[in-house]
Design an enzyme around this catalytic site. Structure first.
Site, PDB file in Angstrom:
ATOM      1  N   GLY A 121       0.825  -1.203   0.000  1.00  0.00           N
ATOM      2  CA  GLY A 121       0.000   0.000   0.000  1.00  0.00           C
ATOM      3  C   GLY A 121       0.852   1.243   0.000  1.00  0.00           C
ATOM      4  CB  THR A 180      -1.731  -2.986   4.911  1.00  0.00           C
ATOM      5  OG1 THR A 180      -0.911  -4.147   5.025  1.00  0.00           O
ATOM      6  CG2 THR A 180      -1.225  -2.118   3.768  1.00  0.00           C
ATOM      7  CG  HIS A 194       1.969   1.314   7.877  1.00  0.00           C
ATOM      8  ND1 HIS A 194       3.109   1.073   8.618  1.00  0.00           N
ATOM      9  CD2 HIS A 194       2.398   1.962   6.757  1.00  0.00           C
ATOM     10  CE1 HIS A 194       4.174   1.557   7.981  1.00  0.00           C
ATOM     11  NE2 HIS A 194       3.761   2.103   6.843  1.00  0.00           N
ATOM     12  CD  GLU A 195       0.578   2.620   3.450  1.00  0.00           C
ATOM     13  OE1 GLU A 195       0.840   3.831   3.342  1.00  0.00           O
ATOM     14  OE2 GLU A 195       1.450   1.730   3.361  1.00  0.00           O
ATOM     15  CG  HIS A 237       2.537   6.680   6.031  1.00  0.00           C
ATOM     16  ND1 HIS A 237       3.658   7.029   6.752  1.00  0.00           N
ATOM     17  CD2 HIS A 237       2.777   5.415   5.566  1.00  0.00           C
ATOM     18  CE1 HIS A 237       4.544   6.034   6.716  1.00  0.00           C
ATOM     19  NE2 HIS A 237       4.032   5.044   6.013  1.00  0.00           N
ATOM     20  CG  HIS A 279       8.034   4.318   7.531  1.00  0.00           C
ATOM     21  ND1 HIS A 279       8.431   4.557   6.240  1.00  0.00           N
ATOM     22  CD2 HIS A 279       6.854   3.639   7.448  1.00  0.00           C
ATOM     23  CE1 HIS A 279       7.545   4.025   5.408  1.00  0.00           C
ATOM     24  NE2 HIS A 279       6.571   3.468   6.116  1.00  0.00           N
ATOM     25  CD1 TRP A 311      13.784   3.603   9.095  1.00  0.00           C
ATOM     26  CD2 TRP A 311      11.873   2.494   9.421  1.00  0.00           C
ATOM     27  NE1 TRP A 311      13.202   3.390   7.864  1.00  0.00           N
ATOM     28  CE2 TRP A 311      12.039   2.713   8.033  1.00  0.00           C
ATOM     29  CE3 TRP A 311      10.735   1.820   9.860  1.00  0.00           C
ATOM     30  CZ2 TRP A 311      11.094   2.281   7.090  1.00  0.00           C
ATOM     31  CZ3 TRP A 311       9.802   1.388   8.921  1.00  0.00           C
ATOM     32  CH2 TRP A 311       9.991   1.619   7.560  1.00  0.00           C
TER      33      TRP A 311
HETATM   34 ZN   LIG Z   1       4.718   3.198   5.460  1.00  0.00          ZN
END
Ligand SMILES: [Zn+2]
Length: 541
Positions: A207, A243, A246-247, A250, A256, A258
């Site tokens: 994605g 997924t 997560h998207e 954003h 992210h 890290w």
């Molecule tokens: Zn991502």
């Protein structure tokens, strides 16, 4: 009650570091996103950064838009503002773009995804119990709920789902799924809807999302159909709907975890309560998993913004919630409507209530199994359930009482009316909502300026958090990049001089605690600016 991770589970994957060395992709801690590896383990691959970089190169207003978003976020966070009061309900439109019958996913699969979002974003997901004790106080409720739209852009009733047959066998992260002319479906207005496109994606992509501050006609998230929802075509290990969680993270301005600097330790996700982390984690890591000297607790790999499998990502932090709320207060301020958190996700029984068995003192345990009114009157600390032994589990933390079975299919959510079952309250909810996006009432200067970098005073690079991004930006804005490099050289030289003086003072005798703290701040600032300088000048060598 203790977390219920099963030790020694046969299907547990090895730690990502082992996985990488086995696949022969390089030694050390090289853990870059590479789609599938020859280890045959599917790995999470998100295209958001590729979209981000493309927009930096091709969309002239994008860098400025991102700077405005980050300035607003920075100001709100510094002022301790918590965003919208109560909960926000966001209307969702799901655009199903299909070539095969399987890709034309069912309504049930779509609803299963909405259910996941409403659990994950409200911290009502049953597997929140997987958060290690070291991080448990950081897990937070974003106060965001999602609902399939009931009215289309023209005011007509809708299911919140559009369907289109296409001849495209696999879309990429080039946004073509977002336009009718290229085989996809046009976006609905972003100031009224969250657009989710579900389709076949090529290249191992699960994605991608567009950060706030980007073009209107491509705003939203795109998800691979087999990584969407929890039923139908959803396929392990990406079959728990994470997924999309997560998207949408954003889409609400989360980076992210890290810090998007490859495997280095200088990148940042601009969230204070997530540990500094090297590269992404994959699979189902074992706690603790250390990098960048972040022991003893290590990476917060169970965060939705890492790259682990669906079953391993279970939380957002308070700092991430602040960024999401800042996005709702700023670039997405027109979107969604306020709802009381108490009336958020309604009590849900996803199972056959008739098959449940409870064992307790009949005189004290009372409940009705009407899903709308299910209540428990008992001491949550002693409440007992009898069901298929070994599968029915519950968490009886009085603040977050939740029930679930191992399959993840049985869930109880409370409706907030019983104080013992009160959902997690975010601190500071009484503060008034803040909506002055674009203005500058309280802060004399913004740290983030055109192109993504700011002046001194604790400014950090935000848009160009990888050397890769820096090159893209410097290529598009050579004048601004050159000016910033010159500015950085001046700042670094000044700081270097001040630090040398401090060193001399230290040699003469111990500094006062105040002076010592100042020196430490200056050292941190020096490192930040140096990292930015190196990123910007790397492409020139
Ligand atoms: Zn991502």
């Amino acid at each position: 009650m203790a977390a219920r991770k099963k030790p020694g589970k046969a299907t547990r994957r090895p730690k990502s570091a082992n996985l990488t060395s086995r696949s022969g992709t390089g030694g050390g801690r090289a853990r870059r996103a590479q789609g599938r590896t020859d280890s045959s383990e599917p790995r999470r691959c998100c295209g958001t950064d590729m979209v981000h970089e493309r927009l930096l190169r091709e969309a002239p207003g994008y860098a400025d838009g991102r700077a405005a978003v980050e300035n607003h976020c920075w100001r709100m966070t510094r002022a301790g503002m918590t965003g919208r009061s109560g909960c926000t309900e966001i209307p969702v439109v799901v655009h199903v773009v299909h070539r095969t019958a399987a890709e034309n996913i069912s309504e049930q699969q779509i609803e299963s995804q909405i259910d996941v979002l409403n659990a994950d974003f409200r911290k009502k997901n049953a597997d929140i119990s997987k958060v290690p004790a070291a991080f448990s106080t950081l897990a937070d409720d974003s106060r965001i709920v999602f609902k399939l739209a009931s009215e289309d852009p023209d005011g007509n009733p809708t299911s919140g789902i559009t369907r289109r047959s296409t001849s495209v066998s696999g879309f990429s992260h080039d946004d073509s799924v977002k336009f009718h002319s290229s085989g996809g479906t046009d976006a609905w207005p972003r100031d009224r809807y969250l657009n989710i496109w579900v389709c076949q994606l090529s290249g191992g992509l699960l994605g991608y999302a567009q950060f706030p501050g980007g073009p209107a006609d491509t705003d939203g998230v795109v998800i691979l159909h087999s990584a969407f929802g929890t039923t139908g075509t959803a396929a392990a290990p990406f079959d728990k709907g994470r997924t999309t969680t997560h998207e949408i993270g954003h889409w609400l301005n989360l980076r992210h975890i890290w810090g998007d600097d490859g495997t280095g330790c200088s990148g940042s996700d601009f969230v204070a309560d997530t540990p500094n982390q090297g590269g992404p984690n994959y699979g189902t890591p074992t706690f603790p998993s250390e990098s960048c000297g972040n022991g003893p607790h290590g990476d917060m790999f169970m965060n939705y913004m890492d790259y682990v499998d669906d079953e391993a990502m279970v939380m957002f932090t308070t700092g991430q919630v602040s960024r999401m709320q800042a996005a709702l207060d700023g670039p997405r301020s027109g979107l969604g409507s306020g709802v009381a958190c108490e009336q958020g996700p309604k009590l849900k029984v996803v199972d056959d209530p008739a098959s449940l068995k409870f064992r307790d003192d009949p005189a004290t345990l009372k409940f009705s199994d009407d899903p709308a009114t299910l209540k428990f009157s008992d001491d949550p600390a002693t409440l007992k359930f009898l069901d298929d032994p070994g599968t029915l589990k519950f968490i009886d933390d009085p603040g977050t009482l939740k029930f679930f079975d191992d399959s993840g299919s049985l869930k109880f959510f409370d409706d907030g009316s019983d104080p013992r079952l009160d959902p997690i309250k975010s601190p500071g909810l009484d503060k008034p909502p803040h909506s002055d996006f674009g203005g500058d009432p309280g802060w004399p200067s913004f740290p983030f300026r055109q192109g993504g970098y700011g002046g001194g005073g604790g400014a950090m690079p935000f848009v160009l958090s990888t050397p890769h991004h820096s090159s893209a930006w410097a290529g598009s804005y050579p004048g601004a990049a050159q000016a910033r490099v010159a500015q950085l050289e001046q700042q670094l030289s000044l700081l270097h001089e001040q630090l040398s003086q401090a060193q001399q003072a230290q040699a003469a005798g111990p500094l006062s605690p105040t002076d010592q703290a100042t020196v430490e701040r200056m050292q941190q600032e020096f490192q930040r600016l140096q990292a930015e300088y190196q990123q910007l000048t790397q492409g020139e060598r």
